[in-house]
Design an enzyme around this catalytic site. Structure first.
Site, PDB file in Angstrom:
ATOM      1  N   SER A 142      -7.724  90.135 -26.956  1.00  0.00           N
ATOM      2  CA  SER A 142      -8.172  91.528 -26.913  1.00  0.00           C
ATOM      3  C   SER A 142      -8.541  92.009 -28.305  1.00  0.00           C
ATOM      4  CB  SER A 142      -7.079  92.421 -26.320  1.00  0.00           C
ATOM      5  OG  SER A 142      -7.545  93.760 -26.294  1.00  0.00           O
ATOM      6  N   ASP A 197     -12.511  96.049 -25.074  1.00  0.00           N
ATOM      7  CA  ASP A 197     -12.214  97.376 -24.523  1.00  0.00           C
ATOM      8  C   ASP A 197     -13.307  98.371 -24.880  1.00  0.00           C
ATOM      9  OD1 ASP A 197      -9.586  96.953 -23.350  1.00  0.00           O
ATOM     10  OD2 ASP A 197      -8.897  96.607 -25.399  1.00  0.00           O
ATOM     11  N   ASP A 249      -2.759  93.303 -18.920  1.00  0.00           N
ATOM     12  CA  ASP A 249      -3.251  93.818 -20.204  1.00  0.00           C
ATOM     13  C   ASP A 249      -2.285  94.860 -20.753  1.00  0.00           C
ATOM     14  OD1 ASP A 249      -4.831  94.673 -22.310  1.00  0.00           O
ATOM     15  OD2 ASP A 249      -6.312  95.701 -21.059  1.00  0.00           O
ATOM     16  N   GLY A 298      -3.422  91.022 -27.352  1.00  0.00           N
ATOM     17  CA  GLY A 298      -3.967  91.700 -28.516  1.00  0.00           C
ATOM     18  C   GLY A 298      -3.090  91.483 -29.726  1.00  0.00           C
ATOM     19  N   SER A 299      -2.142  92.401 -29.925  1.00  0.00           N
ATOM     20  CA  SER A 299      -1.282  92.330 -31.111  1.00  0.00           C
ATOM     21  C   SER A 299      -0.486  91.037 -31.200  1.00  0.00           C
ATOM     22  CB  SER A 299      -0.300  93.495 -31.101  1.00  0.00           C
ATOM     23  OG  SER A 299      -0.984  94.692 -30.885  1.00  0.00           O
TER      24      SER A 299
HETATM   25  C1  DX5 Z   1      -5.232  99.097 -24.175  1.00  0.00           C
HETATM   26  C2  DX5 Z   1      -6.195  97.945 -24.094  1.00  0.00           C
HETATM   27  C3  DX5 Z   1      -5.620  96.609 -24.364  1.00  0.00           C
HETATM   28  C4  DX5 Z   1      -4.966  96.465 -25.714  1.00  0.00           C
HETATM   29  C5  DX5 Z   1      -4.149  95.225 -25.750  1.00  0.00           C
HETATM   30  O1  DX5 Z   1      -5.874 100.243 -23.707  1.00  0.00           O
HETATM   31  O2  DX5 Z   1      -6.798  97.903 -22.812  1.00  0.00           O
HETATM   32  O3  DX5 Z   1      -6.584  95.583 -24.155  1.00  0.00           O
HETATM   33  O4  DX5 Z   1      -5.889  96.425 -26.774  1.00  0.00           O
HETATM   34  O5  DX5 Z   1      -3.462  95.168 -26.970  1.00  0.00           O
HETATM   35  P1  DX5 Z   1      -1.927  94.717 -27.006  1.00  0.00           P
HETATM   36  O6  DX5 Z   1      -1.897  93.309 -26.499  1.00  0.00           O
HETATM   37  O7  DX5 Z   1      -1.566  94.859 -28.434  1.00  0.00           O
HETATM   38  O8  DX5 Z   1      -1.172  95.649 -26.092  1.00  0.00           O
HETATM   39 ZN    ZN Z   2      -8.028  96.246 -22.191  1.00  0.00          ZN
END
Ligand code: DX5
Ligand code: ZN
Length: 218
Positions: A7, A34, A174, A196-197
């Protein structure tokens, strides 16, 4: 095999192209991109131009997660920018069945996303024809939020429903996904882990991707 989708919202945006190149080299299967309009979600993110520019850097799948109040107005632009999958929120579409049909007519795979508070029953009459269901395990808007662990039960219920219906959609999760919860999500029926993170926040993409993969194997 479990798909690992990176992500990009969690990557340093001054470094976005390099994030794609490095995640690609680290062996992620797909990119989760996103799109937010500051209305459906309390943040603003990636437009079609960014998707088009990043498209030149990798051949891996682009799953564009449309957190927009009127996703139907932007389908063609994201499709032309190089998206492979377009995922819309059931909460944002008055005529979600129509919107999913429009995505398919553009030649793309279609997905539907559910906020944490939205029940699975909203999908009851559309599950047969869709390619993906994205279960949000945080509220839309930001990377780095805490994973809502009750969503594992939602994934398990959705997987049961899929079996009962003989449907074939893949389930993706997600929000706060990483090595700590990958195994239970996969066991519950998740086929696509959106990270993501847990990968971009680590300083070592290769090791982070491997850690998620290892956890996903159980
Ligand atoms: C939140 C997004 C996610 C987010 C995921 O609104 O849809 O895709 O960026 O990031 P992490 O894995 O850090 O929660
Ligand atoms: Zn997302």
């Amino acid at each position: 095999m479990t798909v690992l989708a990176a992500s990009l919202l969690a990557a340093d945006s001054s470094w976005l192209g390099e994030a794609v190149r490095q995640a690609d080299a680290a062996g992620v299967d797909a990119f989760h991109i996103d799109a937010m309009d500051g209305h459906f979600a309390p943040n603003i993110a990636f437009g079609p131009t960014t998707v088009k520019d990043l498209r030149a850097l990798t051949t891996r799948e682009f799953d564009v997660h449309l957190m927009l109040s009127h996703p139907d107005r932007f389908l063609r632009r994201y499709a032309e920018a190089g998206a492979n999958v377009l995922t819309v929120h059931v909460e944002a579409c008055t005529h979600v069945h129509r919107v999913l049909g429009e995505i398919r007519e553009l030649g793309l795979q279609c997905g539907v996303a559910l906020n944490p508070a939205t029940p699975l029953s909203t999908l009851e009459w559309i599950l047969q024809g869709i390619d993906r269901v994205l279960v949000m395990s945080v509220n839309p808007g930001f990377p780095g939020q805490s994973h809502i662990s009750a969503m594992t039960q939602k994934v398990a219920s959705l997987a049961r429903l899929r079996d009962e219906l003989g449907a074939r959609f893949r389930i993706s999760v997600d929000g706060g996904v990483g090595p700590a919860n990958a195994a239970e999500l996969v066991a519950a029926g998740c086929g696509i882990l959106v990270c993501g993170s847990s990968i971009f926040g680590t300083g070592n993409l290769h090791a982070a991707v491997e850690a998620v993969r290892q956890a996903a194997r159980g």
